[in-house]
Design a protein around this motif. Structure first.
Motif, PDB file in Angstrom:
ATOM      1  N   LEU A   1      10.377  49.741  -7.701  1.00 39.07           N
ATOM      2  CA  LEU A   1      10.895  48.829  -6.797  1.00 39.07           C
ATOM      3  C   LEU A   1      12.555  48.929  -7.274  1.00 39.07           C
ATOM      4  O   LEU A   1      12.777  48.670  -8.476  1.00 39.07           O
ATOM      5  CB  LEU A   1      10.670  47.395  -6.774  1.00 39.07           C
TER       6      LEU A   1
ATOM      7  N   PHE B   1      15.161  47.576  -2.033  1.00 39.39           N
ATOM      8  CA  PHE B   1      15.781  46.486  -1.083  1.00 39.39           C
ATOM      9  C   PHE B   1      15.286  45.847  -0.047  1.00 39.39           C
ATOM     10  O   PHE B   1      15.621  45.266   0.831  1.00 39.39           O
ATOM     11  CB  PHE B   1      17.304  46.700  -0.881  1.00 39.39           C
TER      12      PHE B   1
ATOM     13  N   GLU C   1      15.617  46.156  -6.548  1.00 38.39           N
ATOM     14  CA  GLU C   1      15.877  44.959  -5.565  1.00 38.39           C
ATOM     15  C   GLU C   1      17.093  44.173  -6.354  1.00 38.39           C
ATOM     16  O   GLU C   1      17.180  44.333  -7.649  1.00 38.39           O
ATOM     17  CB  GLU C   1      14.669  44.067  -5.718  1.00 38.39           C
ATOM     18  N   THR C   2      17.911  43.267  -5.539  1.00 37.80           N
ATOM     19  CA  THR C   2      18.547  42.518  -6.168  1.00 37.80           C
ATOM     20  C   THR C   2      17.961  41.557  -7.142  1.00 37.80           C
ATOM     21  O   THR C   2      16.723  41.387  -7.107  1.00 37.80           O
ATOM     22  CB  THR C   2      19.378  41.620  -5.267  1.00 37.80           C
ATOM     23  N   SER C   3      18.652  41.134  -8.289  1.00 34.98           N
ATOM     24  CA  SER C   3      18.084  40.276  -9.157  1.00 34.98           C
ATOM     25  C   SER C   3      18.951  39.231  -9.611  1.00 34.98           C
ATOM     26  O   SER C   3      20.027  39.115  -9.030  1.00 34.98           O
ATOM     27  CB  SER C   3      17.639  41.055 -10.519  1.00 34.98           C
TER      28      SER C   3
ATOM     29  N   PHE D   1      11.660  44.579  -1.248  1.00 34.36           N
ATOM     30  CA  PHE D   1      10.415  43.613  -1.716  1.00 34.36           C
ATOM     31  C   PHE D   1      10.731  42.091  -1.795  1.00 34.36           C
ATOM     32  O   PHE D   1      10.168  41.335  -1.485  1.00 34.36           O
ATOM     33  CB  PHE D   1      10.643  43.837  -3.378  1.00 34.36           C
ATOM     34  N   ARG D   2      12.045  41.659  -1.773  1.00 40.01           N
ATOM     35  CA  ARG D   2      12.648  40.497  -1.348  1.00 40.01           C
ATOM     36  C   ARG D   2      12.142  39.849  -0.245  1.00 40.01           C
ATOM     37  O   ARG D   2      11.649  38.975  -0.069  1.00 40.01           O
ATOM     38  CB  ARG D   2      14.095  40.401  -1.532  1.00 40.01           C
TER      39      ARG D   2
ATOM     40  N   ALA E   1      20.961  43.922 -10.130  1.00 40.28           N
ATOM     41  CA  ALA E   1      19.765  44.410  -9.385  1.00 40.28           C
ATOM     42  C   ALA E   1      18.942  44.832 -10.523  1.00 40.28           C
ATOM     43  O   ALA E   1      19.378  44.962 -11.751  1.00 40.28           O
ATOM     44  CB  ALA E   1      20.377  45.459  -8.670  1.00 40.28           C
TER      45      ALA E   1
END
Ligand SMILES: C[S@@+](CC[C@H](N)C(=O)[O-])C[C@H]1O[C@@H](n2cnc3c(N)ncnc32)[C@H](O)[C@@H]1O
Length: 241
Positions: A156, A125, A158-160, A127-128, A231
């Motif tokens: 990674l 959470f 991350e949200t997506s 990388f963004r 995510a």
């Protein structure tokens, strides 16, 4: 000017640090823990000798790694926000894992490690934050590549962006109408949660994130969507030089 004032993102994360864990659990209904567990499993695949949790925050992924890794695996946690790292350290002490982890205050744009140091690098959470409208995004990617061993892995979570338009609409509505106002109210830093919500809504979909990793010198990129694509876990391997 304080050091933090020169770096608005660091300043922001130091402000939200005291309520960060509580809000994570509340806003994700606890599912973020399961996602970090999945990520830890990915990171430790192939038993890398040295592992970096980059942008470790309050250390939830680091603790998961320290619990699961064999004693021969060195675990390092790096973050540029001392308030976050202090919480991570306390957590490791409470869990009896303090000796297993080296905590390092460092900026992802200038990592204090030699080339090819890590067999695996995990980022949960963050990388963004490193790439979304960040003027130093290329620098972050090149530093991550530099400290990853040739043939080593980057993993990674991350949200997506969900593929289904209806579900994407629902996720964005949740962010705008619930997560951002609640996060702002509880942390008492509404502008910070505005940024977090805006960056989640505007962030790359999983395919575009995969292309970004390829452009940064990683290959064998694999995508694992979580919760209908809200995510995503990406895994990738650094090309041999
Ligand atoms: C959303 S939090 C995620 C923390 C943790 N990885 C987790 O899973 O909860 C983002 C973290 O990235 C850190 N961070 C953001 N940009 C950074 C940078 N350029 N260098 C080092 N740390 C950074 C922040 O201080 C913060 O702790």
């Amino acid at each position: 000017m304080s050091e933090n004032a020169e770096h608005p993102l660091r300043e922001m994360f130091c402000r939200v640090a005291p309520t960060y864990d509580r809000l994570n659990r509340l806003l994700s209904l606890g599912i973020d823990r399961r996602w970090r567990r999945l990520l830890a499993r990915e990171i430790l695949t192939g038993s890398p000798r040295r592992v970096l949790d980059l942008c470790a925050g309050t250390g939830d992924l680091t603790i998961e790694l320290a619990r699961r890794a064999g004693p021969e695996t060195e675990i390092m946690a790096a973050d540029f926000c001392p308030d976050m790292l202090e919480r991570a350290r306390d957590k490791a002490v409470r869990r009896g894992l303090r000796d297993r982890i080296a905590f390092i205050e460092a900026d992802a744009a200038e990592l204090p490690f030699p080339d090819g140091r890590f067999g695996a690098i995990g980022i949960a959470f963050a990388f963004r934050n490193l790439v979304y409208q960040n003027p130093r995004w290329e620098r972050h990617l090149s530093e991550i590549r530099r400290v990853c061993a040739p043939g080593g892995r980057l993993c990674l979570v991350e949200t997506s962006q969900p593929r289904s338009r209806a579900f994407r609409f629902a996720v964005h509505a949740y962010l705008r109408l619930l997560a951002v106002p609640l996060g702002g109210a509880i942390s008492k830093t509404p502008a910070d949660y505005e940024y977090l919500g805006r960056s989640a809504r505007g962030f790359l979909d999983s395919e575009s994130a995969a292309r970004m990793l390829e452009g940064a010198g990683f290959s064998e990129v694999k995508i694992r969507p979580l919760l209908g694509g809200a995510a995503c876990i990406h895994t990738a391997r650094r090309h041999a030089p």
